[in-house]
Design an enzyme around this catalytic site. Structure first.
Site, PDB file in Angstrom:
ATOM      1  N   GLY A   1      -2.001   9.341  -7.478  1.00  0.00           N
ATOM      2  CA  GLY A   1      -1.099   8.489  -6.707  1.00  0.00           C
ATOM      3  C   GLY A   1      -1.884   7.216  -6.405  1.00  0.00           C
TER       4      GLY A   1
ATOM      5  N   ASP B   1      -5.170   0.750 -10.733  1.00  0.00           N
ATOM      6  CA  ASP B   1      -5.712   1.227  -9.453  1.00  0.00           C
ATOM      7  C   ASP B   1      -7.203   0.884  -9.331  1.00  0.00           C
ATOM      8  OD1 ASP B   1      -3.227   2.311  -8.893  1.00  0.00           O
ATOM      9  OD2 ASP B   1      -3.758   4.279  -9.711  1.00  0.00           O
TER      10      ASP B   1
ATOM     11  N   ILE C   1      -4.369   6.870  -3.356  1.00  0.00           N
ATOM     12  CA  ILE C   1      -5.427   7.888  -3.477  1.00  0.00           C
ATOM     13  C   ILE C   1      -6.423   7.466  -4.553  1.00  0.00           C
ATOM     14  CG2 ILE C   1      -5.839  10.261  -4.274  1.00  0.00           C
ATOM     15  CD1 ILE C   1      -3.407  11.083  -2.581  1.00  0.00           C
TER      16      ILE C   1
END
Ligand SMILES: Nc1ncnc2c1ncn2[C@@H]1O[C@H](COP(=O)(O)OP(=O)(O)OP(=O)(O)O)[C@@H](O)[C@H]1O
Ligand SMILES: [Mg+2]
Length: 313
Positions: free
Chosen positions: A39, A256, A42
């Site tokens: 996610g 990310d 995270i």
């Protein structure tokens, strides 16, 4: 107090495996699965923890997958705090097809959050105060959560003097930009969708980022361009970095890692060019690791001096 907080409204237990060839009907025999906590927020927390930043991941969690996700975060040494929910945390399934080297990513919607649960998630997020005053919210919203969830978060954090770094897409992104955020990290696809423009040239992309800054939607726009690198635009200037020529094993988690690298540098008080450089090095490092493993700090340190950042004035 953690330097940085991250919020992941829709976390996932990432299951990664490989199979010889993806085809219909037949059983696809897979290799041993690799499990990772996943996610958007995270993953950003996993990157920040590896780079040595004090970080705490906040997320709603439920069911066996939620417990497993927490165990995996503990094993990685990432601090976290969960808000218990009635539904079960989702799993995301990624498969590498050996014959082609292509990755297939199966993404489930996630558990439906009740009104009380998403409102509690918002309160839970706003209860905490990051030491560096940087708060990262990232990823999709699970079913039941209104599109203005990140917009509400942006308003509440701004009122508390906390700067929001946002990485999401579609209507939740558009609504949050109407509220205004500190930094937004769209991919080219996400910015094209937001502006309803093809953004074929670098000049058009830079202009689209500038207009977001000028209308107050974001203080900083970090536009990631996949193999074309990234643009960073703020009222103070604009910078471009071409992608590093690395051997791409997997692009999962590149975005990310890009956010993690930039936030790491900004939290240390570095300037825009240095933040872009760290984002580029961390995202390139993520490409070297298979599946959902994300970047390794040794790779980030080795790649950092290779990043070329050019000021666009
Ligand atoms: N094929 C590639 N070659 C080199 N660098 C890449 C490649 N793909 C990604 N990167 C690096 O990773 C960064 C983030 O990738 P990208 O722009 O694809 O974002 P993303 O958030 O992963 O995309 P999306 O959310 O659309 O899946 C890029 O800015 C670049 O530095
Ligand atoms: Mg992304």
């Amino acid at each position: 107090m953690a330097d940085i907080l991250t919020l992941t409204p829709n976390p996932a237990l990432d299951v990664f495996t490989s199979t010889a060839r993806v085809q219909p009907t037949h059983k696809l025999r897979c290799g041993a699965p690799l499990l990772h906590p996943g996610g958007g927020g995270i993953n950003v927390a996993r990157v920040l923890a590896r780079l040595g930043t004090g970080v705490r991941a906040l997320f709603p969690s439920g069911g066996v997958a939620g417990q497993q996700l927490c165990g995996l975060l503990e094993a990685e040494g990432v601090a976290y705090e969960t808000l218990p929910i009635a539904g079960s945390t989702r799993e995301s399934f990624s498969v590498r097809e050996e014959a082609s080297g292509q990755e297939y990513r199966f993404v489930l919607p996630g558990p439906t959050l009740s009104d009380a649960e998403w409102q509690a998630s918002l309160d839970f997020a706003c209860l905490h105060r990051p030491g560096a005053r940087l708060f990262v919210a990232s990823g999709s919203l699970p079913p039941g959560v209104p599109d203005d969830f990140y917009a509400r978060l942006a308003r509440r954090l701004a009122a508390a003097g906390v700067r929001l770094v946002l990485d999401t897409s579609g209507p939740p992104l558009a609504a949050a930009l109407d509220a205004g955020v500190h930094l937004v990290k769209p991919s080219l696809r996400e910015l094209q969708e937001l502006t309803a423009q093809p953004l074929a040239t670098m000049a058009q992309r830079e202009a689209a980022c500038r207009s977001l800054v000028e209308r107050g939607s974001a203080g900083i726009v970090a536009l990631s361009l996949g193999a074309e690198g990234a643009l960073l635009v703020s009222a103070q200037g604009a910078w471009h970095a071409p992608a590093l020529p690395v051997q791409v094993v997997s692009t999962i988690g590149a975005g990310d890692s890009f956010v993690g690298g930039m936030v790491f540098a900004f939290a240390r008080g570095e300037d825009f060019a240095a933040a872009l450089r760290h984002g580029m090095a961390a995202s390139a490092a993520a490409l070297l690791s298979g599946g959902t493993a994300l970047c390794q700090p040794e790779d980030v340190a080795r790649l950092l001096p290779q990043v070329q950042v050019r000021s666009l004035g």
